[in-house]
Design an enzyme around this catalytic site. Sequence first.
Site, PDB file in Angstrom:
ATOM      1  N   HIS A 352       0.819  -1.208   0.000  1.00  0.00           N
ATOM      2  CA  HIS A 352       0.000   0.000   0.000  1.00  0.00           C
ATOM      3  C   HIS A 352       0.856   1.262   0.000  1.00  0.00           C
ATOM      4  O   HIS A 352       0.373   2.347  -0.350  1.00  0.00           O
ATOM      5  CB  HIS A 352      -0.932  -0.005   1.215  1.00  0.00           C
ATOM      6  CG  HIS A 352      -2.227   0.702   0.970  1.00  0.00           C
ATOM      7  ND1 HIS A 352      -3.177   0.261   0.065  1.00  0.00           N
ATOM      8  CD2 HIS A 352      -2.745   1.852   1.499  1.00  0.00           C
ATOM      9  CE1 HIS A 352      -4.213   1.084   0.063  1.00  0.00           C
ATOM     10  NE2 HIS A 352      -3.970   2.066   0.912  1.00  0.00           N
ATOM     11  N   ARG A 355       0.896   3.060  -3.261  1.00  0.00           N
ATOM     12  CA  ARG A 355      -0.273   3.910  -3.495  1.00  0.00           C
ATOM     13  C   ARG A 355      -0.098   5.258  -2.801  1.00  0.00           C
ATOM     14  O   ARG A 355      -0.392   6.309  -3.388  1.00  0.00           O
ATOM     15  CB  ARG A 355      -1.524   3.194  -2.993  1.00  0.00           C
ATOM     16  CG  ARG A 355      -2.835   3.968  -3.122  1.00  0.00           C
ATOM     17  CD  ARG A 355      -3.985   3.068  -2.712  1.00  0.00           C
ATOM     18  NE  ARG A 355      -5.224   3.785  -2.426  1.00  0.00           N
ATOM     19  CZ  ARG A 355      -6.130   4.114  -3.346  1.00  0.00           C
ATOM     20  NH1 ARG A 355      -5.913   3.821  -4.613  1.00  0.00           N
ATOM     21  NH2 ARG A 355      -7.237   4.741  -3.007  1.00  0.00           N
TER      22      ARG A 355
END
Length: 405
Positions: A352, A355
């Site tokens: 993540h 991102r």
Amino acid sequence: MNVTIKALDENSEKEPQVSVSFSGRFDNKVLNAVRTVPGRKWNQEKRIWIFNDCQENLNIFLEALYETGLFNLESTGTGNVSAFTLEVQDVKKKLEKMHSLLKARHYSIRTQERYLRWVKMFLNSEFSNIGEENCINNFLTFLAVKKRVSASTQNQALAALLFYFRFVLGIEPEEKNPAVRAKKPVRLPVVFSRSEVNAVISNLTGGKRLAAELMYGTGMRLGEVLALRILDIDFGLNQITIRRGKGDKDRIVMLPQKLIEPLKQQIIKVRKLHDEDLASGWGCVKLPESMSLKYPDGTRDLKWQWLFPQKNRWINPVTGEQGRYHLDESLMQRAVKNAVLASGINKNASCHTFRHSFATHLLENGYDIRTVQELLGHSDVSTTMIYTHVLNKGPSGIISPLDRM
């Protein structure tokens, strides 16, 4: 086969305990049911299983017994066992009803699993007395104090219980006693520098490297990248379609120019693998929802194949049917974790983080926050605002007096 549950002598132990013994023809399903109970112990001398006598343990064991399909469960009336008032069959029916309602409202599969898990934990706990006013708050307090769950996890459990009470039981639990919502703390996201992104990606190979480049190059979540199908890549319009993302929403992101050739090479690999599967008599892929009814031959089409297929085919042990699913998230997560360690980066980074880095670096490059919000698929711009911390350098832009000595 008979299963006997008896209360043990409480003087011999600090906590009340029960014993479980079997008579008659043995079945491994029963043994597996005992193994679902936490803290169970085997007494070789007496040839009995022993575990703490509490309602949660009894619920777990009796439900596991019921699911074997070998028994009709009834209370034995012995010791604390007689306090078992939750009918296992009734719990199973309620969970099945809740599952149907979640699917009817198009909740994501992951949300369905998590909601059902929280409700099952609640029903198997000592707080499951629906008639008690504070049963929900008591359970949430137990999660926060004993289990030490985070605020977001506690609120997820609350959402699951509210769904259960409102739609399965038809009760509005907050009319008389509002549920306590945990205050979610503000946390800054972990972000890679550009050199760190390059270092981590350099330590990945093959499809995992391409998946990481897509996460950083488009801001997609890990699950969204792995769920891509070949038809989602549009080389003509230079865009990628993300279908059924978080909140069951579709969105479009840019196709990084540097990834055009690697993506074409990946599709060639998928085509070769798919042709081999077809030659072996397989090659079917699961289509979303009722698409398989609309396009019965679509399950074998190349365009519906996963962009990142798993290495081995799954096999249905009953029908013998074989198929291929996409790469498992855990494999990608482990690969990125190892790549971060190999890069010597001392950050609590994960998939993540790509991102987070995508959003942060776009804002640093001068793109407006609404554009970033759209690319990330955030419903509210306030969620995207967390990345604006990079626009103000804060402490990193201040020269320490120690450096001026």
